[in-house]
Enzyme design. Sequence first.
Site, PDB file in Angstrom:
ATOM      1  N   GLY A  10       0.839  -1.306  -0.067  1.00 10.50           N
ATOM      2  CA  GLY A  10       0.076   0.187  -0.021  1.00 10.50           C
ATOM      3  C   GLY A  10       0.694   1.100  -0.010  1.00 10.50           C
ATOM      4  O   GLY A  10       2.048   1.184  -0.010  1.00 10.50           O
ATOM      5  N   PHE A  11       0.180   2.355   0.057  1.00 13.78           N
ATOM      6  CA  PHE A  11       1.014   3.619  -0.126  1.00 13.78           C
ATOM      7  C   PHE A  11       1.880   3.842   1.231  1.00 13.78           C
ATOM      8  O   PHE A  11       3.109   4.113   0.861  1.00 13.78           O
ATOM      9  CB  PHE A  11       0.098   4.778  -0.268  1.00 13.78           C
ATOM     10  CG  PHE A  11       0.574   6.085  -0.356  1.00 13.78           C
ATOM     11  CD1 PHE A  11       1.316   6.583  -1.202  1.00 13.78           C
ATOM     12  CD2 PHE A  11       0.690   6.963   0.999  1.00 13.78           C
ATOM     13  CE1 PHE A  11       1.790   7.901  -1.331  1.00 13.78           C
ATOM     14  CE2 PHE A  11       1.382   8.308   0.840  1.00 13.78           C
ATOM     15  CZ  PHE A  11       1.931   8.797  -0.282  1.00 13.78           C
ATOM     16  N   ASP A  31       0.778  -8.856   1.248  1.00 16.21           N
ATOM     17  CA  ASP A  31      -0.232  -8.025   0.831  1.00 16.21           C
ATOM     18  C   ASP A  31      -0.959  -8.816   0.016  1.00 16.21           C
ATOM     19  O   ASP A  31      -0.434  -9.783  -0.698  1.00 16.21           O
ATOM     20  CB  ASP A  31       0.214  -6.736   0.208  1.00 16.21           C
ATOM     21  CG  ASP A  31      -0.491  -5.704  -0.177  1.00 16.21           C
ATOM     22  OD1 ASP A  31      -1.644  -5.856  -0.382  1.00 16.21           O
ATOM     23  OD2 ASP A  31      -0.258  -4.597   0.726  1.00 16.21           O
ATOM     24  N   ASN A  32      -2.313  -8.789   0.303  1.00 13.54           N
ATOM     25  CA  ASN A  32      -3.366  -9.558  -0.582  1.00 13.54           C
ATOM     26  C   ASN A  32      -3.671  -8.888  -1.996  1.00 13.54           C
ATOM     27  O   ASN A  32      -4.259  -9.016  -3.006  1.00 13.54           O
ATOM     28  CB  ASN A  32      -4.646  -9.694  -0.081  1.00 13.54           C
ATOM     29  CG  ASN A  32      -5.421  -8.788   0.269  1.00 13.54           C
ATOM     30  OD1 ASN A  32      -5.063  -7.522  -0.192  1.00 13.54           O
ATOM     31  ND2 ASN A  32      -6.422  -9.001   0.698  1.00 13.54           N
ATOM     32  N   GLY A  36      -3.551  -2.432  -2.346  1.00 16.36           N
ATOM     33  CA  GLY A  36      -1.849  -2.246  -2.382  1.00 16.36           C
ATOM     34  C   GLY A  36      -1.597  -2.636  -3.873  1.00 16.36           C
ATOM     35  O   GLY A  36      -2.394  -3.488  -4.685  1.00 16.36           O
ATOM     36  N   LEU A  76      -0.062  -3.001   8.871  1.00 13.38           N
ATOM     37  CA  LEU A  76      -0.794  -1.886   8.272  1.00 13.38           C
ATOM     38  C   LEU A  76      -2.047  -2.458   7.279  1.00 13.38           C
ATOM     39  O   LEU A  76      -2.917  -1.498   6.898  1.00 13.38           O
ATOM     40  CB  LEU A  76       0.209  -1.061   7.259  1.00 13.38           C
ATOM     41  CG  LEU A  76       1.159  -0.699   8.009  1.00 13.38           C
ATOM     42  CD1 LEU A  76       2.160   0.073   6.810  1.00 13.38           C
ATOM     43  CD2 LEU A  76       1.029   0.133   9.033  1.00 13.38           C
ATOM     44  N   ALA A 117      -1.235   0.140  12.922  1.00  9.82           N
ATOM     45  CA  ALA A 117      -1.881   1.272  12.773  1.00  9.82           C
ATOM     46  C   ALA A 117      -3.263   1.472  12.610  1.00  9.82           C
ATOM     47  O   ALA A 117      -4.166   0.739  12.339  1.00  9.82           O
ATOM     48  CB  ALA A 117      -1.477   1.346  10.807  1.00  9.82           C
ATOM     49  N   TYR A 149     -15.959   0.772   8.662  1.00  8.43           N
ATOM     50  CA  TYR A 149     -14.463   0.859   8.644  1.00  8.43           C
ATOM     51  C   TYR A 149     -13.919   1.667  10.027  1.00  8.43           C
ATOM     52  O   TYR A 149     -13.198   1.064  10.770  1.00  8.43           O
ATOM     53  CB  TYR A 149     -13.939   1.945   7.641  1.00  8.43           C
ATOM     54  CG  TYR A 149     -12.458   2.213   7.514  1.00  8.43           C
ATOM     55  CD1 TYR A 149     -11.441   1.063   7.376  1.00  8.43           C
ATOM     56  CD2 TYR A 149     -12.055   3.273   7.983  1.00  8.43           C
ATOM     57  CE1 TYR A 149     -10.238   1.473   7.369  1.00  8.43           C
ATOM     58  CE2 TYR A 149     -10.466   3.437   7.851  1.00  8.43           C
ATOM     59  CZ  TYR A 149      -9.812   2.625   7.766  1.00  8.43           C
ATOM     60  OH  TYR A 149      -8.490   2.512   7.556  1.00  8.43           O
ATOM     61  N   LYS A 153     -11.555  -0.444  13.171  1.00  6.51           N
ATOM     62  CA  LYS A 153     -10.448  -0.003  13.252  1.00  6.51           C
ATOM     63  C   LYS A 153     -10.416   0.386  14.780  1.00  6.51           C
ATOM     64  O   LYS A 153      -9.423  -0.134  15.611  1.00  6.51           O
ATOM     65  CB  LYS A 153      -9.935   1.188  12.468  1.00  6.51           C
ATOM     66  CG  LYS A 153      -9.649   0.890  10.900  1.00  6.51           C
ATOM     67  CD  LYS A 153      -8.634  -0.074  10.756  1.00  6.51           C
ATOM     68  CE  LYS A 153      -7.360   0.354  11.053  1.00  6.51           C
ATOM     69  NZ  LYS A 153      -6.339  -0.460  10.743  1.00  6.51           N
TER      70      LYS A 153
END
Length: 164
Positions: A10-11, A31-32, A36, A76, A117, A149, A153
């Site tokens: 991801g970023f 990462d899936n 990303g 992350l 994160a 979301y 989180k």
Amino acid sequence: MKILLTGGAGFIGSHLATELLGRGHEVFVVDNLSTGRLENLRHIQSNAGLHLKEGNVLDLEILEPLVEECDEVYHLAAAVGVRLIMEKPVDTIMTNVRGAENILELCRKHSKKIFIASTSEIYGKNKNGPLSEDDDRILGSTKKQRWAYANTKTLDEFLAFAYR
């Protein structure tokens, strides 16, 4: 040091991977690739310290050997983006909550340090600024999928405190 980085394509993850490699660490990225991108890692793909595994934080068979091998974990990985959250609400909840739970449990089992994160989204409609970690959360109705979301989180944070 060996570091596991979930969501490393991801970023933020790709920038963190670049920094960690620059500091001489060995970086294991999981990462899936749902949000990303491999292009985010292209500039470091030739670095011998980078190890990329396409996989999901829901897959314990992929995660456990990596957590066991690494010294630290930076978690992350998350289902992100309005479109994904709206179109795949169950996937969002499972990825964010069960994924964090998997990582936390494996870090507990193998005595590994972990960074999780979060997001300012957990504060919802709170208009105070700048926000503090002690500020109240102000969220809308559970009938509005947008809050899934923020709540997942938030639950990740509660899980992290509980595991600590």
